[in-house]
Scaffold this motif. Structure first.
Motif, PDB file in Angstrom:
ATOM      1  N   VAL A 107       0.880  -1.173   0.000  1.00  0.00           N
ATOM      2  CA  VAL A 107       0.000   0.000   0.000  1.00  0.00           C
ATOM      3  C   VAL A 107       0.914   1.219   0.000  1.00  0.00           C
ATOM      4  CG1 VAL A 107      -1.883   1.255   1.117  1.00  0.00           C
ATOM      5  CG2 VAL A 107      -1.747  -1.232   1.348  1.00  0.00           C
ATOM      6  N   GLN A 108       0.781   2.055  -0.999  1.00  0.00           N
ATOM      7  CA  GLN A 108       1.663   3.210  -1.137  1.00  0.00           C
ATOM      8  C   GLN A 108       1.158   4.354  -0.252  1.00  0.00           C
ATOM      9  OE1 GLN A 108       1.509   3.735  -5.451  1.00  0.00           O
ATOM     10  NE2 GLN A 108       3.501   2.737  -5.636  1.00  0.00           N
ATOM     11  N   GLY A 109       1.791   4.508   0.902  1.00  0.00           N
ATOM     12  CA  GLY A 109       1.318   5.491   1.868  1.00  0.00           C
ATOM     13  C   GLY A 109       1.395   6.920   1.377  1.00  0.00           C
ATOM     14  N   GLU A 110       2.592   7.391   1.060  1.00  0.00           N
ATOM     15  CA  GLU A 110       2.762   8.784   0.629  1.00  0.00           C
ATOM     16  C   GLU A 110       2.255   8.985  -0.792  1.00  0.00           C
ATOM     17  OE1 GLU A 110       3.760  10.967   2.962  1.00  0.00           O
ATOM     18  OE2 GLU A 110       3.723   9.170   4.206  1.00  0.00           O
ATOM     19  N   GLY A 111       2.240   7.930  -1.576  1.00  0.00           N
ATOM     20  CA  GLY A 111       1.884   8.050  -2.985  1.00  0.00           C
ATOM     21  C   GLY A 111       0.402   8.116  -3.273  1.00  0.00           C
ATOM     22  N   GLY A 112      -0.437   8.056  -2.232  1.00  0.00           N
ATOM     23  CA  GLY A 112      -1.870   8.191  -2.461  1.00  0.00           C
ATOM     24  C   GLY A 112      -2.708   7.047  -1.914  1.00  0.00           C
ATOM     25  N   ILE A 113      -2.176   6.263  -0.981  1.00  0.00           N
ATOM     26  CA  ILE A 113      -2.884   5.118  -0.389  1.00  0.00           C
ATOM     27  C   ILE A 113      -3.342   4.155  -1.486  1.00  0.00           C
ATOM     28  CG2 ILE A 113      -4.484   4.425   1.438  1.00  0.00           C
ATOM     29  CD1 ILE A 113      -2.662   6.578   2.330  1.00  0.00           C
ATOM     30  N   ASN A 114      -2.484   3.920  -2.448  1.00  0.00           N
ATOM     31  CA  ASN A 114      -2.776   2.971  -3.526  1.00  0.00           C
ATOM     32  C   ASN A 114      -2.471   1.562  -3.031  1.00  0.00           C
ATOM     33  OD1 ASN A 114      -3.109   5.244  -5.376  1.00  0.00           O
ATOM     34  ND2 ASN A 114      -0.879   5.409  -5.291  1.00  0.00           N
ATOM     35  N   ALA A 115      -3.452   0.683  -3.102  1.00  0.00           N
ATOM     36  CA  ALA A 115      -3.290  -0.686  -2.609  1.00  0.00           C
ATOM     37  C   ALA A 115      -3.179  -1.654  -3.777  1.00  0.00           C
ATOM     38  CB  ALA A 115      -4.473  -1.073  -1.721  1.00  0.00           C
ATOM     39  N   ALA A 116      -2.102  -2.428  -3.780  1.00  0.00           N
ATOM     40  CA  ALA A 116      -1.947  -3.461  -4.802  1.00  0.00           C
ATOM     41  C   ALA A 116      -2.878  -4.629  -4.519  1.00  0.00           C
ATOM     42  CB  ALA A 116      -0.505  -3.940  -4.845  1.00  0.00           C
ATOM     43  N   SER A 117      -3.410  -5.217  -5.554  1.00  0.00           N
ATOM     44  CA  SER A 117      -4.285  -6.373  -5.372  1.00  0.00           C
ATOM     45  C   SER A 117      -3.465  -7.607  -5.004  1.00  0.00           C
ATOM     46  CB  SER A 117      -5.062  -6.651  -6.659  1.00  0.00           C
ATOM     47  OG  SER A 117      -4.183  -7.125  -7.669  1.00  0.00           O
ATOM     48  N   ILE A 118      -4.139  -8.568  -4.404  1.00  0.00           N
ATOM     49  CA  ILE A 118      -3.486  -9.832  -4.042  1.00  0.00           C
ATOM     50  C   ILE A 118      -2.909 -10.497  -5.285  1.00  0.00           C
ATOM     51  CG2 ILE A 118      -3.852 -12.138  -3.097  1.00  0.00           C
ATOM     52  CD1 ILE A 118      -4.007  -9.862  -1.017  1.00  0.00           C
ATOM     53  N   GLU A 119      -3.695 -10.512  -6.360  1.00  0.00           N
ATOM     54  CA  GLU A 119      -3.261 -11.175  -7.599  1.00  0.00           C
ATOM     55  C   GLU A 119      -2.028 -10.495  -8.186  1.00  0.00           C
ATOM     56  OE1 GLU A 119      -7.319 -11.979  -6.527  1.00  0.00           O
ATOM     57  OE2 GLU A 119      -6.352 -10.046  -7.000  1.00  0.00           O
ATOM     58  N   TRP A 120      -1.997  -9.177  -8.126  1.00  0.00           N
ATOM     59  CA  TRP A 120      -0.865  -8.419  -8.673  1.00  0.00           C
ATOM     60  C   TRP A 120       0.405  -8.747  -7.907  1.00  0.00           C
ATOM     61  CZ3 TRP A 120       2.675  -4.575  -7.354  1.00  0.00           C
ATOM     62  CH2 TRP A 120       3.226  -3.832  -8.406  1.00  0.00           C
ATOM     63  N   MET A 121       0.319  -8.784  -6.580  1.00  0.00           N
ATOM     64  CA  MET A 121       1.495  -9.098  -5.763  1.00  0.00           C
ATOM     65  C   MET A 121       1.985 -10.518  -6.028  1.00  0.00           C
ATOM     66  SD  MET A 121       0.840  -7.263  -2.071  1.00  0.00           S
ATOM     67  CE  MET A 121      -0.908  -7.613  -1.823  1.00  0.00           C
ATOM     68  N   GLU A 170      -3.579  13.957   7.740  1.00  0.00           N
ATOM     69  CA  GLU A 170      -2.819  14.530   6.635  1.00  0.00           C
ATOM     70  C   GLU A 170      -3.345  14.053   5.291  1.00  0.00           C
ATOM     71  OE1 GLU A 170       1.265  13.478   6.058  1.00  0.00           O
ATOM     72  OE2 GLU A 170       0.957  11.378   6.570  1.00  0.00           O
ATOM     73  N   THR A 171      -2.754  14.600   4.262  1.00  0.00           N
ATOM     74  CA  THR A 171      -3.103  14.222   2.897  1.00  0.00           C
ATOM     75  C   THR A 171      -1.965  13.427   2.272  1.00  0.00           C
ATOM     76  OG1 THR A 171      -2.237  16.324   2.053  1.00  0.00           O
ATOM     77  CG2 THR A 171      -4.597  16.233   2.568  1.00  0.00           C
ATOM     78  N   ALA A 172      -2.259  12.793   1.160  1.00  0.00           N
ATOM     79  CA  ALA A 172      -1.270  11.994   0.444  1.00  0.00           C
ATOM     80  C   ALA A 172      -1.550  12.085  -1.043  1.00  0.00           C
ATOM     81  CB  ALA A 172      -1.317  10.544   0.910  1.00  0.00           C
ATOM     82  N   GLY A 173      -0.604  11.581  -1.831  1.00  0.00           N
ATOM     83  CA  GLY A 173      -0.757  11.600  -3.287  1.00  0.00           C
ATOM     84  C   GLY A 173       0.061  12.707  -3.918  1.00  0.00           C
ATOM     85  N   GLY A 174       0.315  12.561  -5.204  1.00  0.00           N
ATOM     86  CA  GLY A 174       1.128  13.519  -5.929  1.00  0.00           C
ATOM     87  C   GLY A 174       0.576  14.925  -5.921  1.00  0.00           C
ATOM     88  N   HIS A 175      -0.740  15.056  -5.754  1.00  0.00           N
ATOM     89  CA  HIS A 175      -1.379  16.375  -5.714  1.00  0.00           C
ATOM     90  C   HIS A 175      -2.151  16.567  -4.411  1.00  0.00           C
ATOM     91  CE1 HIS A 175      -0.333  16.941  -9.945  1.00  0.00           C
ATOM     92  NE2 HIS A 175      -0.776  15.719 -10.167  1.00  0.00           N
TER      93      HIS A 175
END
Length: 430
Positions: free
Chosen positions: A208-222, A381-386
């Motif tokens: 899960v990309q914390g600073e990058g925007g709380i993007n969570a990878a799927s189980i299948e992707w991992m 706080e906020t997260a993500g590129g913007h």
């Protein structure tokens, strides 16, 4: 301006960040609460950016730490043997590693997240004889040169002042769209001799990309990423600095996928109390360092060993993990309801566990939510590129009363933001 904040303004470097978002002078903290010098009580849904998963001044850890200090326990030891270090290693092995059938050597680099990442990159290059590291879009791995080279944020990368080399960035899960499996792209690069991409030493990623925007990878992707790494002889590094230590509902964030990384990076809440500590877990066959080949003056932070050992007591009871997952489900339901209830914010659910948030397609909206939350005495706080995501990081041991109080403030802050941005006409209920 407050006199004490004026001292900060006059003398601290312009690089300061969080004091700008949270302009108060804090004096005391306990659990999920923090107080400023005027006696105002805040609910902390920030948790030290994930370094305070057990909250502030957790009582059992505090007692162990105070007793250790009063007994003249060793504070600084480099990597010499101490009782505190041995006790941590033993308990970590018994409580965390053995029940998960994990066999890793425990390395103590310098006591920061970026240092555990640096050590992981070094050992991958050393063991494979290759130089390139594959990282992913929106990843964040630290602020020293090696870690920064595998970080996606352009503003932070520019701060290096030099070219950041020997890395290749690939698209993270769902970076293109929900239908496109981005690992097709990665695999094609490996297969095609004309791609310009050499076989890398390692792949590093956050589940899960914390600073990058709380993007969570799927189980299948991992799982597929692990298969690709095994097929091509690429070392797999999981950066669990922020997503680990229970933040996503299991001690290691990758547990639901059943993968076995070659290297795991841990810091932040591994110390339990907010004291600096980092560990790098390395599969035994890759632990081929020469003595002192990677070191650091403060890698033997014994006070952190004391609190880290005590923090593992939580994980001796299986009910604790279940309680974190139950609270995570409450947060998911709440955020889903907010997205449906307030369509004007154009929200999308992000993350998993107690590492979730809402991404808003309305420019500046998430920052407004965090700003209004602070006005209502909540720290988030906020997260993500913007800064498009407002994120919830309560302590994982927060009680139901604290969690509900925080969620109520968030809804009011959403209403405040909609009103202040003229996105909702009806009156706000206080």
């Amino acid at each position: 301006m407050n006199k004490k904040l004026q001292i900060i303004e006059d003398h601290e470097s312009s690089v300061r960040s969080y004091v700008r978002s949270f302009p108060a002078v804090f004096t005391k903290a306990r659990g999920y609460r923090i107080w400023d010098e005027d006696g105002n009580e805040y609910i902390d849904f920030f948790a030290g950016a994930g370094a305070l998963n057990y909250g502030h001044n957790e009582p059992a850890m505090k007692k162990k730490l105070v007793d250790y200090i009063l007994d003249d326990g060793i504070t600084h030891s480099l990597d010499k043997a101490t009782d505190a270090k041995v006790e941590f290693i033993d308990k970590f092995n018994e409580v965390i590693m053995k029940p998960r059938n994990m066999d890793y050597k425990i390395m103590f680099p310098g006591p920061t997240g970026t240092n555990t990442v640096e050590s992981a990159l070094k050992i991958a290059r050393k063991m494979t004889g290759r130089t390139d590291i594959v990282s992913f879009t929106n990843g964040f791995h630290g602020m020293t040169i090696g870690s920064l080279a595998v970080t996606g944020n352009s503003m932070k990368r520019k701060g290096a002042g030099i070219p950041l080399s020997h890395t290749v960035t690939m698209p993270y899960d769902n970076f293109v769209n929900d239908e496109k499996d981005t690992l097709d792209y990665f695999e094609r690069f490996l297969e095609d001799n004309g791609s310009g991409v050499a076989i890398p030493a390692a792949v590093i990623f956050e589940t899960v990309q914390g600073e990058g925007g709380i993007n969570a990878a799927s189980i299948e992707w991992m799982q597929r990423l692990e298969r690709i790494c095994r097929e091509w002889g690429i070392m797999l590094i999981v950066d669990d600095v922020q997503a680990g230590v229970g933040r996503t509902g299991t001690f290691f964030s990758f547990e639901p996928a059943g993968i076995k990384p070659d290297v795991v990076c841990l810091s932040k809440s591994i110390g339990g109390y907010g004291l600096p500590l980092a560990i790098t877990l390395i599969k035994p066959e890759f632990d081929k360092w020469k003595p002192g080949e990677h070191n650091g003056t403060f890698r033997g932070n014994n006070m952190a060993f004391v609190t880290a050992t005590e923090s593992l007591t939580y994980w001796e009871d299986p009910e604790f993990e279940k309680s974190v997952q139950a609270k995570a489900a409450t947060v998911t339901d709440f955020l889903t309801n907010m997205i449906e209830k307030y369509p004007e914010m154009q929200g999308r659910l992000k993350g998993r566990g107690l590492m979730q948030g809402i991404a808003s397609d309305v420019e500046g909206f998430s920052e407004k939510v965090a700003e209004h939350a602070f006005e209502r005495y909540m720290i988030m706080e906020t997260a993500g590129g913007h800064d498009e995501v407002f994120k919830l990081f309560p302590p994982i041991n927060i009680d139901e009363e604290g969690l509900q109080a925080g969620l109520e403030i968030i809804e009011l802050s959403i209403q405040d933001a909609l009103k202040s941005m003229n996105l909702k006409k009806e009156a706000v209920t206080n």
